[in-house]
Scaffold this motif. Sequence first.
Motif, PDB file in Angstrom:
ATOM      1  N   PRO A 306       0.832  -1.196   0.000  1.00  0.00           N
ATOM      2  CA  PRO A 306       0.000   0.000   0.000  1.00  0.00           C
ATOM      3  C   PRO A 306       0.874   1.258   0.000  1.00  0.00           C
ATOM      4  N   SER A 307       0.495   2.249  -0.774  1.00  0.00           N
ATOM      5  CA  SER A 307       1.281   3.480  -0.818  1.00  0.00           C
ATOM      6  C   SER A 307       0.349   4.660  -0.977  1.00  0.00           C
ATOM      7  N   GLY A 308       0.815   5.822  -0.595  1.00  0.00           N
ATOM      8  CA  GLY A 308      -0.005   7.033  -0.714  1.00  0.00           C
ATOM      9  C   GLY A 308       0.745   8.094  -1.476  1.00  0.00           C
ATOM     10  N   CYS A 309       1.548   8.872  -0.746  1.00  0.00           N
ATOM     11  CA  CYS A 309       2.200  10.047  -1.334  1.00  0.00           C
ATOM     12  C   CYS A 309       3.289   9.686  -2.344  1.00  0.00           C
ATOM     13  N   THR A 310       3.974   8.582  -2.142  1.00  0.00           N
ATOM     14  CA  THR A 310       5.132   8.099  -2.912  1.00  0.00           C
ATOM     15  C   THR A 310       6.353   9.010  -2.832  1.00  0.00           C
ATOM     16  N   PHE A 311       6.399   9.885  -1.827  1.00  0.00           N
ATOM     17  CA  PHE A 311       7.645  10.642  -1.639  1.00  0.00           C
ATOM     18  C   PHE A 311       8.068  10.724  -0.172  1.00  0.00           C
ATOM     19  N   GLY A 312       7.738   9.667   0.567  1.00  0.00           N
ATOM     20  CA  GLY A 312       8.318   9.570   1.907  1.00  0.00           C
ATOM     21  C   GLY A 312       7.672  10.422   2.970  1.00  0.00           C
ATOM     22  N   LEU A 313       6.424  10.831   2.763  1.00  0.00           N
ATOM     23  CA  LEU A 313       5.786  11.715   3.742  1.00  0.00           C
ATOM     24  C   LEU A 313       4.725  11.010   4.573  1.00  0.00           C
ATOM     25  N   CYS A 314       3.887  10.202   3.924  1.00  0.00           N
ATOM     26  CA  CYS A 314       2.685   9.721   4.616  1.00  0.00           C
ATOM     27  C   CYS A 314       2.917   8.465   5.459  1.00  0.00           C
ATOM     28  N   GLY A 315       3.951   7.718   5.187  1.00  0.00           N
ATOM     29  CA  GLY A 315       4.253   6.522   5.986  1.00  0.00           C
ATOM     30  C   GLY A 315       3.455   5.283   5.594  1.00  0.00           C
ATOM     31  N   THR A 316       2.608   5.381   4.573  1.00  0.00           N
ATOM     32  CA  THR A 316       1.747   4.253   4.202  1.00  0.00           C
ATOM     33  C   THR A 316       2.545   3.031   3.759  1.00  0.00           C
ATOM     34  N   CYS A 317       3.670   3.243   3.107  1.00  0.00           N
ATOM     35  CA  CYS A 317       4.402   2.134   2.485  1.00  0.00           C
ATOM     36  C   CYS A 317       5.447   1.525   3.421  1.00  0.00           C
ATOM     37  N   LYS A 318       5.281   1.745   4.724  1.00  0.00           N
ATOM     38  CA  LYS A 318       6.278   1.255   5.687  1.00  0.00           C
ATOM     39  C   LYS A 318       6.311  -0.283   5.699  1.00  0.00           C
ATOM     40  N   ILE A 344      11.446   0.446   6.878  1.00  0.00           N
ATOM     41  CA  ILE A 344      11.839   1.371   5.805  1.00  0.00           C
ATOM     42  C   ILE A 344      10.572   1.842   5.097  1.00  0.00           C
ATOM     43  N   LEU A 345      10.677   2.934   4.381  1.00  0.00           N
ATOM     44  CA  LEU A 345       9.572   3.361   3.503  1.00  0.00           C
ATOM     45  C   LEU A 345       9.904   2.849   2.107  1.00  0.00           C
ATOM     46  N   ALA A 346       9.043   1.962   1.596  1.00  0.00           N
ATOM     47  CA  ALA A 346       9.356   1.307   0.319  1.00  0.00           C
ATOM     48  C   ALA A 346       9.439   2.296  -0.840  1.00  0.00           C
ATOM     49  N   CYS A 347       8.669   3.400  -0.748  1.00  0.00           N
ATOM     50  CA  CYS A 347       8.612   4.322  -1.897  1.00  0.00           C
ATOM     51  C   CYS A 347       9.900   5.110  -2.087  1.00  0.00           C
ATOM     52  N   CYS A 348      10.684   5.233  -1.037  1.00  0.00           N
ATOM     53  CA  CYS A 348      11.890   6.064  -1.170  1.00  0.00           C
ATOM     54  C   CYS A 348      13.124   5.307  -0.674  1.00  0.00           C
TER      55      CYS A 348
END
Length: 359
Positions: A306-318, A344-348
């Motif tokens: 799951p991902s949201g912002c895709t730039f390391g802000l929202c924490g969804t992709c932890k 880690i945050l997968a998006c970044c």
Amino acid sequence: MTGPVTRPLSGPAWTDAEALECAMVVPETADTATFTFRAPSGAWFDYQPGQFLTLDLPLPGGNVQRTYTISSSPSRPLSIGITVKAQTGSLATRWMLDHLRPGMRIRAYGPAGVFTNHRHPAGKYLFISAGSGITPMMSMTTWMWDSGEMPDIVFVHAARTPSEIIFRQRLEGMADRVPGLQLRFTVEETDPFRAWTGYRGRLNQIMLGLMAPDYLEREVFCCGPEPFMQAVRDMLGALGFDMERYHQESFAAPARNEAEVPVLDDVVPDETARAEVVFALSGVSAPCTETDTVLAVAKASGLNIPSGCTFGLCGTCKVMKTEGEVHMVHNGGITEDEIEEGYILACCSHPMGRVVVAV
Ligand code: FES
């Protein structure tokens, strides 16, 4: 549908492993509504006022994830609410306004975020918002009201017209009762049907001085479109405000220019270097290069993180990393403690060689 709440608050707090059920939809202005959710299990909600949720919305073309600030307050923990305004061209928010109804269940991730007065306790606050940027301010103001503290808040809000001021009546109801909540609204245009005696025009230095003469003594929270926040930053900076006491929320990707790119003191990804991400729980191993993100490699392998912002802000992709090293440059979506624990945050996060994640 979830039944009425009949028992006192007890049991565990909600976690995002459980889908939320829409319980109520309240229109706020012509293109804005508050969606209130409950946990079907009866779990209560634990978060900090000003934080946000990422919703996984089932649009006809496929699910999309969108991040919204929570407008309710954790002092009322039986439900959680977000208030959304349909911007021109916005598919996800438009879908919510047109289709999300009581009884429907959707996945949500979070709550997360660091934009909260809980992290910056102060005797005096200056809240400055525009449009739907009012939502975290509403959450923090309700929290202070409910907690029984006499607030000292100058609440500045900019809207296009008087009828587009979200939460106006609720705020006025509170401000009528206590002297410490001072509302200062400004609008760009007046409404033909309603007299307006407040400020007119864009927020400027002179207006700010009239609205909050002691602004230099206040902790400032700002939320709105990036050009609005930029104007507020410029204004406060020019007025000699201590910008350590300025906090802002934005879901737009941070502007990147050379001066803003963080100085990296560790190894940087190399597009020719071979790397590999092992998704341990799925039994998938994917070769890639160091410039790929863990999120991109997962997607390419048919796995859903799951991902949201895709730039390391929202924490969804932890996600939990169990082996290997990544290069991660985030925007506050993960805490130092979580990094210590191995998240880690997968998006970044870029894999530096072989990396194993619990996905
Ligand atoms: S998707 Fe928001 S932090 Fe990764």
